[in-house]
Design a protein around this motif. Sequence first.
Motif, mmCIF file in Angstrom:
data_model
loop_
_atom_site.group_PDB
_atom_site.id
_atom_site.type_symbol
_atom_site.label_atom_id
_atom_site.label_comp_id
_atom_site.label_asym_id
_atom_site.label_seq_id
_atom_site.Cartn_x
_atom_site.Cartn_y
_atom_site.Cartn_z
ATOM 1 N N THR A 181 0.844 -1.189 0.000
ATOM 2 C CA THR A 181 0.000 0.000 0.000
ATOM 3 C C THR A 181 0.880 1.239 0.000
ATOM 4 N N VAL A 190 -7.208 3.064 1.394
ATOM 5 C CA VAL A 190 -7.003 2.059 2.434
ATOM 6 C C VAL A 190 -7.949 2.231 3.614
ATOM 7 N N VAL A 244 -10.741 -2.012 -0.301
ATOM 8 C CA VAL A 244 -9.528 -2.810 -0.089
ATOM 9 C C VAL A 244 -9.795 -4.283 -0.382
ATOM 10 N N THR A 286 2.254 -2.609 4.507
ATOM 11 C CA THR A 286 1.301 -1.505 4.667
ATOM 12 C C THR A 286 2.064 -0.192 4.838
ATOM 13 N N THR A 312 -6.290 -3.279 5.682
ATOM 14 C CA THR A 312 -5.571 -4.065 4.683
ATOM 15 C C THR A 312 -5.187 -5.433 5.232
#
Length: 236
Positions: A14, A54, A60, A79, A111
């Motif tokens: 991410t 996110v 997501v 992340t 996530t």
Amino acid sequence: MAEDPDGPRVAVVTGAASGLGAAIARALTAAGWQVAGLDLRPSGETALGVEADVTDAGAVRAAVDRVERELGPVAALVTAAGVYEILPIEDVDEARWHRMMAVNLSGTATTCAAVVPRMVARGQGSVVTISSDLGVGGSQGDVHYAASKGAIVGFTRALATEVEGTGVAVNTVAPGAADTPMLEADSPWRSRDFLATLPVQRLVRPGEIAAATLFLLEAGTALSGQVLSPNAGATI
């Protein structure tokens, strides 16, 4: 760590469009991973770029579904999506507080919730969350940021305990001040006075944080629930 030693190793990163996320995505790609970048903006240097917020759990989950359809089972998650600002506590209003928590902490949790159960079901996977040295030690003017990043450390250790014995490892990288666009040119972290306090006399390089992340991703379950802090020697 991969689902199939003869197949592609798929990683989701991410915040892959810029900064630390982009550096981590490049390092994983160079190491042979197929990287899917999740970001609000296109992640150009990845095998697959998916635009997703996110903080939106549904978006997501849909993004992870797409990654697994197009690239294969996700074996690694990083992340790295996050926001940062320096403000004294009296200027941290409710909106700023909630935005910091929503992106940094809730984005990490959302996530992980979309990916980790899939890893557990397959009996294999590795997660690296991105915290911050400020989440461990704190700093003046960073109360809401430090709170969000410190919570990520607790979240990571708790999740590592939750998945213990399943073949999934969960760790965090807590970098010191890094040389990315997130730090503006007049940031106190770029000042000569601050840099003079560091043994290496410079900010942490994104590639160094990426290397630490890659190390944890490929360490297997021998390391889980750990905090690794590449911080230019700020804490020794």
